[in-house]
Scaffold this active site. Structure first.
Site, PDB file in Angstrom:
ATOM      1  N   GLU A 149     155.041 -69.319 -61.780  1.00 42.03           N
ATOM      2  CA  GLU A 149     154.410 -70.258 -60.853  1.00 42.03           C
ATOM      3  C   GLU A 149     155.478 -70.960 -60.027  1.00 42.03           C
ATOM      4  OE1 GLU A 149     154.817 -73.668 -61.185  1.00 42.03           O
ATOM      5  OE2 GLU A 149     155.888 -73.683 -63.094  1.00 42.03           O
ATOM      6  N   LEU A 151     154.715 -74.089 -58.310  1.00 42.08           N
ATOM      7  CA  LEU A 151     153.902 -75.240 -57.943  1.00 42.08           C
ATOM      8  C   LEU A 151     154.733 -76.512 -57.947  1.00 42.08           C
ATOM      9  CD1 LEU A 151     150.772 -74.488 -60.178  1.00 42.08           C
ATOM     10  CD2 LEU A 151     151.227 -73.726 -57.833  1.00 42.08           C
ATOM     11  N   GLU A 153     154.624 -80.477 -58.247  1.00 43.59           N
ATOM     12  CA  GLU A 153     153.734 -81.564 -58.655  1.00 43.59           C
ATOM     13  C   GLU A 153     153.486 -82.469 -57.459  1.00 43.59           C
ATOM     14  OE1 GLU A 153     154.611 -83.577 -62.320  1.00 43.59           O
ATOM     15  OE2 GLU A 153     155.591 -81.807 -63.134  1.00 43.59           O
ATOM     16  N   ASN A 209     164.439 -72.311 -58.792  1.00 41.40           N
ATOM     17  CA  ASN A 209     164.571 -73.723 -59.156  1.00 41.40           C
ATOM     18  C   ASN A 209     166.027 -74.163 -59.232  1.00 41.40           C
ATOM     19  OD1 ASN A 209     161.874 -74.238 -59.172  1.00 41.40           O
ATOM     20  ND2 ASN A 209     161.655 -74.405 -61.383  1.00 41.40           N
ATOM     21  N   ALA A 253     169.077 -87.165 -49.595  1.00 41.95           N
ATOM     22  CA  ALA A 253     169.922 -87.716 -50.654  1.00 41.95           C
ATOM     23  C   ALA A 253     169.134 -88.736 -51.474  1.00 41.95           C
ATOM     24  CB  ALA A 253     171.152 -88.375 -50.040  1.00 41.95           C
ATOM     25  N   GLY A 258     164.575 -84.957 -61.190  1.00 47.62           N
ATOM     26  CA  GLY A 258     164.026 -85.088 -62.537  1.00 47.62           C
ATOM     27  C   GLY A 258     162.834 -84.181 -62.669  1.00 47.62           C
ATOM     28  N   CYS A 261     160.629 -79.398 -64.423  1.00 50.40           N
ATOM     29  CA  CYS A 261     161.109 -78.054 -64.080  1.00 50.40           C
ATOM     30  C   CYS A 261     162.612 -77.978 -63.840  1.00 50.40           C
ATOM     31  CB  CYS A 261     160.361 -77.534 -62.851  1.00 50.40           C
ATOM     32  SG  CYS A 261     158.618 -77.229 -63.144  1.00 50.40           S
ATOM     33  N   LYS A 322     158.932 -88.409 -58.958  1.00 49.72           N
ATOM     34  CA  LYS A 322     158.680 -88.187 -57.538  1.00 49.72           C
ATOM     35  C   LYS A 322     157.318 -88.787 -57.219  1.00 49.72           C
ATOM     36  CE  LYS A 322     157.092 -84.146 -56.200  1.00 49.72           C
ATOM     37  NZ  LYS A 322     156.941 -82.714 -55.914  1.00 49.72           N
ATOM     38  N   ARG A 329     158.997 -87.308 -66.784  1.00 49.37           N
ATOM     39  CA  ARG A 329     160.009 -86.531 -67.493  1.00 49.37           C
ATOM     40  C   ARG A 329     161.312 -86.502 -66.701  1.00 49.37           C
ATOM     41  NH1 ARG A 329     156.160 -81.440 -68.932  1.00 49.37           N
ATOM     42  NH2 ARG A 329     155.249 -82.140 -66.950  1.00 49.37           N
TER      43      ARG A 329
END
Length: 436
Positions: A149, A151, A153, A209, A253, A258, A261, A322, A329
């Site tokens: 995936e 995706l 968040e 990622n 920046a 965090g 993922c 975010k 997490r």
């Protein structure tokens, strides 16, 4: 089609709901009985923008259902998606115990041909391990497919319904045809489905990622250099983002990445490289810089208060890693809170969605405000940790009346320097000159 999704976290619930939205009949399976009961009552257990509308509609129309019974959940399914946790182990590798446990159960439950799809982010070679685990008890044909995936968040529904690409790893022509049919409604505008071998598909997710984490980290280092040489990271970002080889995204920046993922996947990719006896040096640097960046604002705070922070009241805007999510997490806010409390300061924080999750994790070590202005009353300074839209155009006059000093430490560069200067605030941000 008839589909089963095992696991109802962010990925599993979005996957199941979006497949139901295109006319498939989806059964979501989870071992958490209370969570399943809530979903059966129509209560959505996670915060993800726009998911609630699809969730409620597809339950009402009978295309989305939930169970704790794995046998019942997969009985009629043609395709079974595994969307299970793969948490980091002590050595940084992805822990496959949940994936392999369910795979072992599936072998004894399947009565006809099924495709088992790894939707979880898993190390290279996991498809073979899942295939072996299923084959130990299987009495029917099956295929194992890798379908990572991508995706984000806060944008997961849009990302699923309108993907920029779909990656499918399979060596089976039978599975390839069914997976292409399943995803056809999502790529009607011509975005590609990339078919490849399972190992390449598994590595693609980690590579994507890790590259994005590297891009974020590079810009944070550029921001730190900007502060040393008197440059403005916003101008640098615009200048390099105009190069289509680089692109405009992931160049802002801040105080580090965090979430669920990037930290986990960068660490897992390093472990994959280590197991392959390859020294992936750039990943070591990415992780080290990101850990350091999470406390970059605290260093600025301590530099302004050489007498120490004991007795200081700190207001914090934002707790989630975010905006548009309640996920905390590896959130930089938690690292900063820990450092502030250690220094003897008190913290009063507000976040539109994440406060309850923080309360579950750290309890009442900090205070929680009813809105962004509530936490400013009597504050010595404000720290901005998450770029929620509600923080972008605040009432600065009200802020000034509430705070002891007009002092802001902004980890997300929300405000224009000239505008904040005109309002009389002392303002520290990332990669830009301070407003004094």
């Amino acid at each position: 089609m008839k589909i089963a999704v095992v696991g109802t976290g962010y990925v599993g619930l979005v996957t199941g709901t979006c497949f139901a939205e295109t006319g498939n009949h989806v059964v979501c399976v989870d071992i958490d009985a209370s969570k399943v009961a809530r979903m059966q009552r129509g209560e959505i257990p996670i915060y993800e923008p726009h998911l609630d509308v699809l969730f409620e509609r597809n339950i009402k129309q009978g295309r989305l259902s939930f169970t704790t019974d794995l046998s019942e959940g997969i009985r009629d399914a043609q395709i079974i998606f595994l969307a299970l946790p793969t948490p980091p182990g002590e050595d940084g590798s992805a822990d496959l115990k949940y994936v392999l446990q369910v795979a072992g159960q599936l072998g004894g439950l399947m009565r006809d041909y099924k495709i088992i799809v790894n939707k979880s982010t898993v190390p290279v070679g996991t498809a073979e391990k899942v295939r072996t685990a299923i084959a130990e008890k299987a009495t029917t044909e099956f295929d194992v497919v890798s379908n990572p995936e991508f995706l984000r968040e806060g944008f997961a529904v849009d990302d699923f319904m309108k993907p920029d690409r779909v990656v499918i790893g399979t060596s089976s022509e039978r599975a390839r045809k069914l997976m292409a049919e399943l995803y056809a409604p999502f790529v009607r505008q011509g975005n590609p489905i990339y078919f490849m071998d399972e190992r390449s598909s598994e590595l693609t997710k980690y590579a994507a990622n890790a590259f994005l984490a590297m891009k974020i980290t590079f810009m944070n280092e550029i921001a730190n250099l900007c502060e040393k040489v008197g440059a403005n990271v916003d101008a640098v970002r615009i200048g390099i983002g105009a190069d289509d080889r680089i692109g405009k995204r992931f160049l802002f920046a801040g105080i580090g990445y965090g979430g669920s993922c990037f930290p986990k996947d960068v660490q897992a990719l390093e472990k994959i490289a280590e197991d392959a006896r390859y020294d992936f040096r750039s990943l070591d640097a990415v992780m080290a810089v990101n850990e350091d960046q999470k406390l970059s604002l605290i260093r600025k705070v301590k530099g302004l208060f050489p007498e120490g922070l004991r007795g200081k009241k700190v207001a914090m805007w934002g707790l989630a890693f975010k905006p548009d999510t309640d996920d905390i997490r590896e959130a930089p806010s938690l690292y900063m809170i820990e450092a502030l409390l250690r220094e003897g300061a008190s913290v009063s924080a507000f976040d539109p969605e994440a406060m309850e999750n923080v309360r579950k994790q750290i309890g009442d070590k900090i205070q929680y405000g009813k809105d962004e202005y509530d936490v400013l009353d009597g504050a010595d300074f404000l720290i901005i940790a998450t770029e929620w839209a509600v923080f972008r155009t605040p009432d600065f006059e009200r802020m000034a009346r509430s705070m002891k000093a007009k002092l802001i430490f902004d980890g997300r560069n929300l405000y224009d320097l000239n505008s904040i200067r005109e309002r009389g605030f002392t303002y520290y941000s990332i990669g830009r000159e301070p407003v004094l």
